[in-house]
Design a protein around this motif. Structure first.
Motif, PDB file in Angstrom:
ATOM      1  N   SER A   1       0.766   0.793  -0.955  1.00 34.59           N
ATOM      2  CA  SER A   1      -0.273   0.084  -0.346  1.00 34.59           C
ATOM      3  C   SER A   1      -0.199  -1.197  -1.051  1.00 34.59           C
ATOM      4  CB  SER A   1      -1.612   0.349  -0.481  1.00 34.59           C
ATOM      5  OG  SER A   1      -1.920   1.706   0.096  1.00 34.59           O
TER       6      SER A   1
ATOM      7  N   ALA B   1      -2.673  -5.161  -0.782  1.00 34.56           N
ATOM      8  CA  ALA B   1      -3.911  -5.662  -0.110  1.00 34.56           C
ATOM      9  C   ALA B   1      -4.291  -7.055  -0.815  1.00 34.56           C
ATOM     10  CB  ALA B   1      -4.748  -4.780  -0.946  1.00 34.56           C
TER      11      ALA B   1
ATOM     12  N   GLY C   1      -7.865  -9.463  -1.013  1.00 34.90           N
ATOM     13  CA  GLY C   1      -9.346  -9.410  -0.615  1.00 34.90           C
ATOM     14  C   GLY C   1     -10.021 -10.545  -1.263  1.00 34.90           C
TER      15      GLY C   1
ATOM     16  N   GLU D   1     -11.574  -6.934   2.528  1.00 34.58           N
ATOM     17  CA  GLU D   1     -10.086  -6.703   2.045  1.00 34.58           C
ATOM     18  C   GLU D   1      -9.265  -6.389   3.296  1.00 34.58           C
ATOM     19  OE1 GLU D   1      -8.839  -4.122  -1.485  1.00 34.58           O
ATOM     20  OE2 GLU D   1      -8.041  -2.840  -0.074  1.00 34.58           O
TER      21      GLU D   1
ATOM     22  N   SER E   1      -5.439  -4.813   4.090  1.00 32.11           N
ATOM     23  CA  SER E   1      -4.404  -3.950   3.376  1.00 32.11           C
ATOM     24  C   SER E   1      -3.437  -3.371   4.237  1.00 32.11           C
ATOM     25  CB  SER E   1      -5.006  -2.904   2.565  1.00 32.11           C
ATOM     26  OG  SER E   1      -5.759  -2.090   3.376  1.00 32.11           O
TER      27      SER E   1
ATOM     28  N   ASP F   1      -0.558  -0.196   4.648  1.00 31.50           N
ATOM     29  CA  ASP F   1      -0.167   1.193   3.962  1.00 31.50           C
ATOM     30  C   ASP F   1       1.206   1.571   4.471  1.00 31.50           C
ATOM     31  OD1 ASP F   1      -2.411   1.304   2.502  1.00 31.50           O
ATOM     32  OD2 ASP F   1      -3.291   2.878   3.849  1.00 31.50           O
TER      33      ASP F   1
ATOM     34  N   SER G   1      -5.318  -2.230   7.806  1.00 31.59           N
ATOM     35  CA  SER G   1      -6.929  -1.947   7.747  1.00 31.59           C
ATOM     36  C   SER G   1      -7.633  -3.210   7.292  1.00 31.59           C
ATOM     37  CB  SER G   1      -7.312  -1.047   6.784  1.00 31.59           C
ATOM     38  OG  SER G   1      -6.272   0.294   7.108  1.00 31.59           O
TER      39      SER G   1
ATOM     40  N   LYS H   1     -11.209  -3.733   5.869  1.00 30.00           N
ATOM     41  CA  LYS H   1     -12.193  -2.818   5.183  1.00 30.00           C
ATOM     42  C   LYS H   1     -13.292  -3.849   4.618  1.00 30.00           C
ATOM     43  CE  LYS H   1      -8.563   0.192   3.491  1.00 30.00           C
ATOM     44  NZ  LYS H   1      -7.845   0.398   2.439  1.00 30.00           N
TER      45      LYS H   1
ATOM     46  N   ASN I   1      -5.163  -4.420  -9.581  1.00 26.72           N
ATOM     47  CA  ASN I   1      -5.653  -5.854  -8.878  1.00 26.72           C
ATOM     48  C   ASN I   1      -5.398  -6.977  -9.974  1.00 26.72           C
ATOM     49  OD1 ASN I   1      -6.339  -4.542  -6.264  1.00 26.72           O
ATOM     50  ND2 ASN I   1      -8.413  -4.369  -6.865  1.00 26.72           N
TER      51      ASN I   1
END
Length: 260
Positions: free
Chosen positions: A102, A104, A106, A119, A121, A123, A153, A155, A257
């Motif tokens: 993944s 991401a 955010g 966020e 992202s 996958d 996604s 989120k 992160n």
């Protein structure tokens, strides 16, 4: 004349001596008053408010494993673009699983102990399942395969700080999935790409290593509802067979992160 002046001079001398002694005594009689010294003015330093530890933009990466997919396989004949209305179950299911990665991007806000933000992202990996049933059945039930190509996604995450370094959070959002479904085996196999949009739910724990880096563990549940996947009898034909794909799976991942 001289004898008369002597008593006057003596009296004057005695008076001067008396005044000399009386003045200090009078001063002492009122008590000693020390000089007044004003206290220095002390300027208090301005209070320094620390910037929130979790607020700001971040990027992240993670490795994980997908499991517990549930897609029961069945076939339905289609003639002239119209489904026959009956489904022949194969007795098999395509339970996608496998390693995934993944990436991401955010942003988070912090209000006291509450941390929240969006966020985005993606996958990807080798999340798939297949089966073969050589004996009996139709062309479809001879074999099948379901593959998750990638999932994007958006989120929203929100959680509470257990302490200054540890965040516990939940998440919910919209997920777009790109998939490949294959029916049949060998030279007679047909593959169709399709996509679906539904939702993702999850939860996680994140721990600060320092001001910039943090590690996290996260669980995601992806559900993409039901999608009719059609396999034409020949190119351009509106007759053939179709199945109802129900791609869903869980994903456990561990990542890092970096906060800007």
């Amino acid at each position: 004349m001289i004898p008369l002046m002597e008593p006057v001079m003596i009296r004057n001398l005695r008076l001067a001596a008396l005044v000399t002694v009386a003045l200090p005594a009078a001063a002492l009689a009122g008590g000693y008053t020390p000089p007044v010294v004003e206290a220095p003015i002390v300027i208090a330093p301005s209070e320094q408010v620390a910037a929130p530890l979790w607020a700001g933009a971040y990027v992240g990466g993670a490795l994980g494993y997908a499991f517990n997919g549930d897609d029961r396989v069945g076939i339905e004949n289609v003639a002239g673009g119209v489904a026959a209305g009956s489904v022949t179950p194969s007795g098999h299911s395509l339970d996608v699983k496998g390693p995934a990665a993944s990436l991401a991007l955010g942003y988070r806000w912090q209000r006291n102990n509450f941390v929240f933000g969006p966020e985005l992202s993606v996958d990807f990996g080798k999340v798939e399942d297949d089966y073969e049933a050589v004996a009996g059945g139709s062309t479809f039930t001879d074999g099948g395969k379901s593959e998750v190509n990638h999932i994007i996604s958006l989120k929203f995450k929100g959680g509470t700080l257990m302490n200054e370094q540890t965040l516990v959070y939940g998440l919910a959002g919209v997920a777009y999935g790109d998939f490949t479904y294959t029916q049949g085996t060998g030279a007679g196999a047909q593959s169709v790409d399709y996509d679906a949009t539904r939702y993702v739910l999850g939860a996680g724990v994140e721990r600060k290593i320092n001001d910039r880096l943090s590690v996290f563990g996260e669980w995601n549940y992806y559900n993409f509802g039901k999608t009719d996947v059609f396999f034409p009898a020949s190119e351009g034909s509106d007759s053939g067979v179709q199945t109802v794909a129900t791609p869903e799976h869980h994903l456990i991942k561990i990542g890092l992160n970096y906060q800007f």
